[in-house]
Enzyme design. Structure first.
Site, PDB file in Angstrom:
ATOM      1  N   ARG A   1      32.396  38.060  50.545  1.00 20.98           N
ATOM      2  CA  ARG A   1      32.450  37.284  49.294  1.00 20.98           C
ATOM      3  C   ARG A   1      31.080  36.742  48.941  1.00 20.98           C
ATOM      4  NH1 ARG A   1      35.639  39.840  47.314  1.00 20.98           N
ATOM      5  NH2 ARG A   1      35.386  41.039  49.215  1.00 20.98           N
TER       6      ARG A   1
ATOM      7  N   ASP B   1      45.175  49.042  41.180  1.00 20.75           N
ATOM      8  CA  ASP B   1      44.073  48.316  41.811  1.00 20.75           C
ATOM      9  C   ASP B   1      44.558  47.728  43.137  1.00 20.75           C
ATOM     10  OD1 ASP B   1      41.638  47.164  42.095  1.00 20.75           O
ATOM     11  OD2 ASP B   1      42.032  45.472  40.764  1.00 20.75           O
ATOM     12  N   GLU B   2      43.658  47.419  44.035  1.00 22.95           N
ATOM     13  CA  GLU B   2      44.026  46.816  45.331  1.00 22.95           C
ATOM     14  C   GLU B   2      45.137  47.611  46.012  1.00 22.95           C
ATOM     15  OE1 GLU B   2      42.178  44.545  46.421  1.00 22.95           O
ATOM     16  OE2 GLU B   2      41.648  43.066  44.891  1.00 22.95           O
TER      17      GLU B   2
ATOM     18  N   GLN C   1      40.121  45.955  53.496  1.00 22.93           N
ATOM     19  CA  GLN C   1      40.510  44.684  52.906  1.00 22.93           C
ATOM     20  C   GLN C   1      42.013  44.528  52.780  1.00 22.93           C
ATOM     21  OE1 GLN C   1      37.999  43.012  49.689  1.00 22.93           O
ATOM     22  NE2 GLN C   1      36.953  44.984  49.710  1.00 22.93           N
TER      23      GLN C   1
ATOM     24  N   LYS D   1      34.380  48.275  41.789  1.00 23.55           N
ATOM     25  CA  LYS D   1      35.602  49.025  41.499  1.00 23.55           C
ATOM     26  C   LYS D   1      36.216  48.649  40.160  1.00 23.55           C
ATOM     27  CE  LYS D   1      38.472  45.961  44.165  1.00 23.55           C
ATOM     28  NZ  LYS D   1      39.556  45.349  43.429  1.00 23.55           N
ATOM     29  N   THR D   2      36.107  47.372  39.809  1.00 23.34           N
ATOM     30  CA  THR D   2      36.662  46.986  38.509  1.00 23.34           C
ATOM     31  C   THR D   2      35.886  47.660  37.388  1.00 23.34           C
ATOM     32  OG1 THR D   2      37.152  44.852  39.497  1.00 23.34           O
ATOM     33  CG2 THR D   2      37.402  45.024  37.135  1.00 23.34           C
TER      34      THR D   2
END
Length: 814
Positions: free
Chosen positions: A603, A219-220, A250, A32-33
């Site tokens: 992760r 973002d997020e 998340q 996504k980044t």
DNA sequence: TTTTACTTCGTTTTT
DNA sequence: CGAAGTAAAA
């Protein structure tokens, strides 16, 4: 168009859909980044959008920094003009300019949780509420969630009508807010709330920012709260070019007010929104991904998605159960060291993740013993340490003087003999004349009954006045040095340091370094600017991928990171999921924990290890918890049970028939029936020994604990009220680690703290004559070498003998 | 006013 | 088990 060539189809689509609202559901590790940075590049290079018309909002400074860096690499020209920042720093920047329009001074200070608590305590006192009955923590929570929901004091009061408890809260809220206002201070929530208020009250200000930010990215997004949503909505209202990126799976910040509906209902708020899903994972191996999917599948009401990977192979998820948390920690430390020594892994590729910060201690001890270099992220924020906060309080007072909380903190630190009686009189005086506490202290001689204290107060006010002088403008590091020097702060700390072992001086030293760093990096350094920067950093922001250390941190801190090797420690029901969630009658609490598990699992890039202990000390009592239900949600064929050699050697390994004996939760926990299928795979109950006891062992009478036999699995919906605090305590048998290690630092030698630096060289020795700014000339009597500094004893000709630290004293040889 | 000894209470998680 | 808060003593 070469820019987007490296993206997959969905990513490309997300990066090039720039007009109108866009929702990007980005699974873990789906890049996504990458999408966001390419999108920014695309806007600038292909669409001719001016860089300063772009706003990208993140949650942490670290994320912002990384994004900025990557945009810099991608965009030829003007990348520096893109506004990339966190919610909080964005809002502070806006408020610094315009907050006077809603009745605050532009040089407002920012209160952290600690300050909030102080205020809340004062409020309780003022309202004459029994602190036994009204916990400040709970009240702070109430106030905070009201703010998260943009509920004003007035609204809260209206809603509270008729409800006794609520109206108490309303009173508290009002008083709390008034106090903050009086101190010209904002708390974290206010930073967002006041910006929204500003925009609502001043359409022309809002309009100017709408014009400025024509393209907005968040973002997020799953972690935004109502206030943040409103902020973004207002900003985007005019041009409607809003792109939000997030993953509902998340969302792990409900406790902080995050509203998962923001992402789930995005298309309701913006009916014309396009929506794109990123499901290809570029991070993890198949088994890890499958495990993650299997766990998260048990949640309801999520946006259906299935991560997949093109990666071939991969090893199963490892699972190890130990008798005690000590053994767990030992295994983890040894396992990592072994990986590095025998398999050529790097420490920096490993991370140990846990649910609660308290778990860090044990792990830390073991890492030290095994000589594994590590860093603990989180826990107490660096800027929340007492000594650092003291210095910052001095700086705040120098900077504005309206912040009574800061003044109160330092008025008697170091000890000046100013006690409560004096303080109260000064406060009364301040209230009477409607002035700040500091001003009252400056006029101490006007206060009746204070005459005796005046000589004690004077040096303090004089010091502050002097340091407000023009010559210190923007010289933050100098200011800190002066404060430390002139208050004798190092001696004050010296007393603590002797026994304590915590390197407080080192922390002050580090603050000094940070200040110097700030002055260097900032274009126009100012005290206000420094205080602001310092107020808004999280611990995770300082994680440096460059030093080769294992990272220990909570699952929350780990969001957004990835590691080749991940160990999830403490996989036990009652710990993870936490007992709060386990006992809650709101399923969504448990689902949030499950999302946390999902975050943890995802992760890992190559290897994932789950560990748990049958016995663990929590809050001074020994608990026996069953293996986490999340483990049971992972299909058996994805799991390998494994024991490290150390384990075997120490006789710590667990025999097969007592291993991972799960209780039959599935049935007894409402709303969790999906877990059941795999739970049964673990074999039926009926084991003996404490390991199979459900919940906490209760010493003595077994009233509620009498349910011991738990998982008979019968249809009875008897959910034992087991995981609640037991009254009696079972003492753990002797801990592995001798309690004799007086401090971790001592053991650490080198591995504590990121910045271990050798003390700066000094050009004088014992017997030399030296000069000190304040004390004049003297003779060096003694020099102690300490890990971070030299401790120098000097016999001054006039001032007598002083012990000081070389880095502060700046002694010159004569 | 400051220091000390004793009691109580709790933790998820953090910008 | 610890931190933090309170009561009592010096």
């Amino acid at each position: 168009m070469g820019l987007l060539d490296t993206l997959n189809k969905e990513q490309r689509q997300a990066a090039s859909t720039v007009e109108g609202p866009l929702l990007v559901i980005a699974g873990a590790g789906s890049g996504k980044t990458r999408v966001l940075t390419h999108r920014i590049a695309y806007l600038i290079e292909e669409m001719g959008v001016m860089p300063w018309n772009i706003l990208a909002i993140t949650f942490t400074n670290k994320a912002a920094g990384e994004m900025r860096e990557r945009v810099d690499k991608l965009v030829e020209f003007g990348a520096g003009q893109v506004w990339v920042a966190t919610f909080h720093s964005t809002c502070v920047r806006i408020l610094r300019r315009y907050i006077d329009k809603i009745g605050y001074d532009n040089n407002f200070t920012i209160y952290d949780t600690d300050d909030q608590k102080t205020v809340m305590k004062a409020v309780l006192g003022y309202l004459d509420l029994d602190p036994k009955k009204y916990k400040e923590r709970a009240l702070m929570g109430a106030v905070s969630s009201a703010k998260d929901e943009l509920i004003t004091v007035e609204q809260f009061e209206r809603d509270a009508a008729g409800d006794y408890n609520k109206s108490i809260q309303a009173k508290v809220y009002r008083e709390y807010q008034d106090t903050l206002k009086k101190n010209n201070a904002l708390d974290f929530d206010d930073i967002i709330v006041k910006t929204v208020e500003l925009f609502r009250k001043c359409p022309e200000v809002l309009d100017s920012y709408q014009e400025r930010f024509q393209y907005i990215m968040v973002d997020e997004y799953q972690d935004t709260n109502t206030a943040q949503f409103e902020l973004v909505r207002m900003l985007a209202q005019k041009y409607r070019n809003l792109c939000v990126v997030g993953d509902d799976d998340q969302s792990i910040y409900k406790f902080r007010g995050a509203n998962i509906r923001n992402i789930l209902d995005f298309e309701k708020y913006f009916p014309e929104a396009a929506s794109i899903k990123l499901e290809q994972n570029y991070r993890s191996t198949r088994p890890i991904l499958d495990a993650a999917n299997a766990v998260i599948r048990n949640n309801t009401g999520r946006k259906e998605k299935a991560l997949w990977t093109g990666r071939k192979g991969g090893v199963n998820v490892r699972l190890c159960q130990f008798d005690s948390a000590y053994e767990e920690a030992e295994y983890i430390a040894c396992n990592i060291r072994q990986k590095v020594e025998k398999e050529g892994a790097e420490y920096r590729e490993c991370a140990v993740l846990y649910r609660t910060n308290a778990q860090a201690r044990l792990l830390e001890e073991r890492m030290l013993m095994e000589g594994v270099p590590y860093n603990v992220v989180g826990g107490t924020n660096f800027y929340a340490r007492k000594e650092v906060k003291d210095i910052l309080a001095y700086l705040k007072t120098i900077d504005s003087g309206r912040d009574d909380v800061a003044v109160k903190r330092i008025i008697n630190v170091p000890k000046r003999g100013i006690g409560n009686a004096t303080l109260e009189k000064a406060e009364d005086f301040a209230q009477l004349y409607g002035i700040g506490l500091f001003e009252a202290l400056e006029r101490a001689d006007e206060i009746t009954g204070l005459s005796r204290a005046v000589p004690k107060i004077r040096p303090f006010t004089e010091l502050i006045r002097k340091l407000r002088g023009e010559e210190y403008r923007g010289k933050v590091a100098d200011l800190i040095r002066e404060v430390v020097e002139r208050t004798g702060y190092e001696e004050y700390l010296g007393d603590f340091d002797e026994e304590g072992g915590e390197d407080r001086i080192g922390n002050v030293d580090e603050l000094l370094t940070k200040a110097a760093g700030y002055e260097e990096s900032s274009e126009e350094p100012s005290l206000t600017g420094f205080l602001e920067e310092v107020a808004l950093v999280a611990d995770i922001d300082n994680v440096d991928g460059d030093d080769n250390r294992v990272l220990l941190m909570t699952l929350h801190s780990a969001k957004g990171l990835e590691f080749s090797n991940v160990i999830l420690a403490g996989m036990e029901d009652g710990l993870f999921p936490g007992y709060m969630a386990v006992n809650s009658d709101d399923i969504s609490d448990l689902e949030e924990e499950r999302r946390l598990a999902y975050v943890g699992i995802t992760r890992a890039k190559d290897e994932l290890t789950l560990t748990c202990a049958r016995m663990r000390m929590i809050k001074g009592e020994t608990q026996y918890n069953p293996v986490s239900r999340f483990v049971a949600e992972i299909p058996m064929e994805l799991l390998d049970r494994e024991f490290g050699p150390q384990n075997r050697r120490k006789g710590a390994w667990v025999s097969d028939d007592s291993f991972v004996r799960r209780n039959d939760f599935g049935k007894t926990f409402p709303g969790d029936d999906k877990a059941r299928g795999s739970a049964e795979a673990w074999g039926s109950d009926g084991a003996n020994g404490p390991g199979s006891t459900f919940g906490t062992v209760r010493g003595g009478s077994g009233e509620a604990g009498g349910n011991g036999g738990t998982g008979s699995g019968s249809g009875m919906e008897t959910r034992p009220k087991a995981i609640i605090r037991p009254k009696a305590t079972v003492k753990a048998d002797k801990p592995y680690i001798a309690k004799g290690i007086s401090s971790l630092n001592e053991l650490a030698g080198i591995s504590k703290g990121a910045a271990y630096k050798a003390p700066a060289a000094i050009d004088y020795g014992v017997g030399d004559r030296v000069f000190h700014v304040k004390y004049g000339e003297g003779t060096v009597m003694h020099i102690d070498r300490e890990p971070r500094d030299y401790k120098v004893t000097v016999e001054f000709d006039k001032a007598g003998q002083k012990i000081m630290y070389a880095s502060f004293a700046k002694l010159k040889r004569v």
